[in-house]
Design a protein around this motif. Sequence first.
Motif, PDB file in Angstrom:
ATOM      1  N   ILE A  46       0.717 -17.449  14.489  1.00 18.54           N
ATOM      2  CA  ILE A  46       0.275 -17.187  13.113  1.00 18.54           C
ATOM      3  C   ILE A  46       0.503 -15.729  12.752  1.00 18.54           C
ATOM      4  O   ILE A  46       1.020 -15.404  11.679  1.00 18.54           O
ATOM      5  CB  ILE A  46      -1.201 -17.577  12.943  1.00 18.54           C
ATOM      6  N   VAL A  81      -2.889 -20.094   6.175  1.00 17.43           N
ATOM      7  CA  VAL A  81      -1.517 -20.285   6.664  1.00 17.43           C
ATOM      8  C   VAL A  81      -0.763 -21.239   5.741  1.00 17.43           C
ATOM      9  O   VAL A  81       0.414 -21.014   5.419  1.00 17.43           O
ATOM     10  CB  VAL A  81      -1.539 -20.806   8.115  1.00 17.43           C
ATOM     11  N   GLY A 110       2.505 -20.227   3.464  1.00 15.91           N
ATOM     12  CA  GLY A 110       3.701 -21.028   3.705  1.00 15.91           C
ATOM     13  C   GLY A 110       4.237 -21.665   2.441  1.00 15.91           C
ATOM     14  O   GLY A 110       5.440 -21.598   2.145  1.00 15.91           O
ATOM     15  N   PRO A 161       5.290 -21.769   8.520  1.00 10.47           N
ATOM     16  CA  PRO A 161       3.823 -21.746   8.428  1.00 10.47           C
ATOM     17  C   PRO A 161       3.212 -23.074   7.975  1.00 10.47           C
ATOM     18  O   PRO A 161       2.107 -23.424   8.418  1.00 10.47           O
ATOM     19  CB  PRO A 161       3.552 -20.644   7.397  1.00 10.47           C
TER      20      PRO A 161
END
Length: 445
Positions: free
Chosen positions: A36, A100, A104, A192
Motif C-alpha cells: 500500500i 486505497v 485507485g 490499488p
Amino acid sequence: MQDQLCSAEPTDVQDFLNQHRFSPFQWLIFGLCFVIVLLDGFDTAAIGFIAPSLIAQWGVSRQDLAPVLSAALFGLASGALFAGPLSDRFGRKLVLAVSVLLFGLACTWSAFATDLTELATLRFVTGIGLGAAMPNAVTLMSEYCPERKRSMLTNAMFCGFPLGAACGGFLAAWMIPQWGWRSVLLLGGVAPVLVSIVVVLLLPESVRFLLARGGRQDKVRATLRRIAPSAAQASAFVMTEKAPSTHASGGLGVIVAPPYLVGTLMLWLSYFMGLVIFYSLINWMPLLFKDAGLSPRDATLVAALFPLGGVGAVFSGWLMDRYNANAVTAAGFALTAASIFAIGHSAGGLGLLMGVVFVAGVAMNTAQCSLPSLAASFYPTRGRATGVSWMMGVGRLGGIAGSFLVAELARRQFGFDGIFAVVALAGVAATIALLVKMALEPGRA
C-alpha cells in the motif's frame, strides 16, 4: 519456546505479541501495508514523471501545469487530517480499504482526463486517498508489532514509499515511449483497486482497536490464534496502555489533551520542517547546481542522489528500538542540517558535492521516515491513528511551503551558500523540537 498462557487471568495483547515470534500472519500484514505504501509512493510521484509528456502532447506551459502538480499536495494534507479521526472511530481496516480504493479509482479516472482542470481535480481526489492511506497503514502495522521490533518493522514498511517513487520513474521511462503517459496513471490506478480487494479479504482489524472499542473477545481470539495457537487457551484479552490516560473523547481530543499537547506540537513541527527540506531540495537542486556551474547532466545526476537514502530508516528503527527514539531521530535531523549546510560550500568539486548530497539524503530521509513510527509509539490506541495522520497532514503544509521557499530566497538575491544555509535551519528546528519533546516527557517514546 513453549507457548503457554494462563487460562485463569486475562491476557494482555501486547504481552502476547511480545512473547511470540513474528509469525507468517504478521508478515502478511507487513507485506500488504508495504505494498500500500509502495503504491502510495508510485502514485504520488507519477504526475512528475508524466509532466514532460503532458507539455508536449497538450501544448501547455510549465506554469499551466503548476495546479496539476500541486493539487495532490493539498489532497494529501486533506486526506490525512480527515482519515485519522475516522480510523479511531470506525477502525483501521475500513478506512484503509476505502482510502486505497479511492486513490485507485481516482488515478484510473485521471488516465482518461481530457484537460488540465479535470486532471487537477482528479489529482486532488487521488491525493485525499493517498493522504488517508499511509498513516492508517503505519498505525495498523505498529499495532501488530512486538515492542522490541516495532520501530524497525514500521520504518521498514515505510521504506515502500521512496521505493515506489523510484520504481515509478523506471516504469514510466519504459512505459511512456510504448503506450503513452496515460498508461502510467492506468497502472497506478488499477493496482490499488485490486489491492483494496485483497485488503478487505485478508487484512485483519487491529486487535488493540477492537479492545479499545469494546470489541468481541471471539474476534480478538480468532485473530491472535493466527499468530499463535495458544491464544485459544486465554480466558479473555485485555489491553494496557503505557501512555498516560486521558478522559478526552475522540482522537482529536486525545492528541491535544495535556499529557500529549506539547509532544503533538513538536511532532507537527518536526514533520513540517522535514518536508520543507525535502520539497525545497527535490524541486530546486537541479537548477541551483546548474546555476552554480555544473552542466545540466551533472546537475541532474547529483540531485538524483538526494532521495536515495530512505533505506537508512531500517537502521534508524533498529536504534530506536534500543535507545531513546526521540534522541535517535533528533540526531538524524541534526546530521541533516549539518550536511545541507555543507552542500552550500561544496560546489567547487563534483566528487565532494556528490558525497555531501548523498549523506544529506540519507540523513534527511532516514529522520523523516522515522517520525511516523515515533508518533505511533507516542499516542494511546484511542488516538493513535489521529496522532499519526494529523502529524502527516500538518506536515504536508511544509511541503507546500518548501516548494515556494527557494524561489522566494532567490528573489531576495540569496546566494548558493545562503540558500542552503536557510534550508538547513529547518533541520535545526526539527532537532530542537524533538529534544523539547524528549525533555518535557522523559521516559516516553
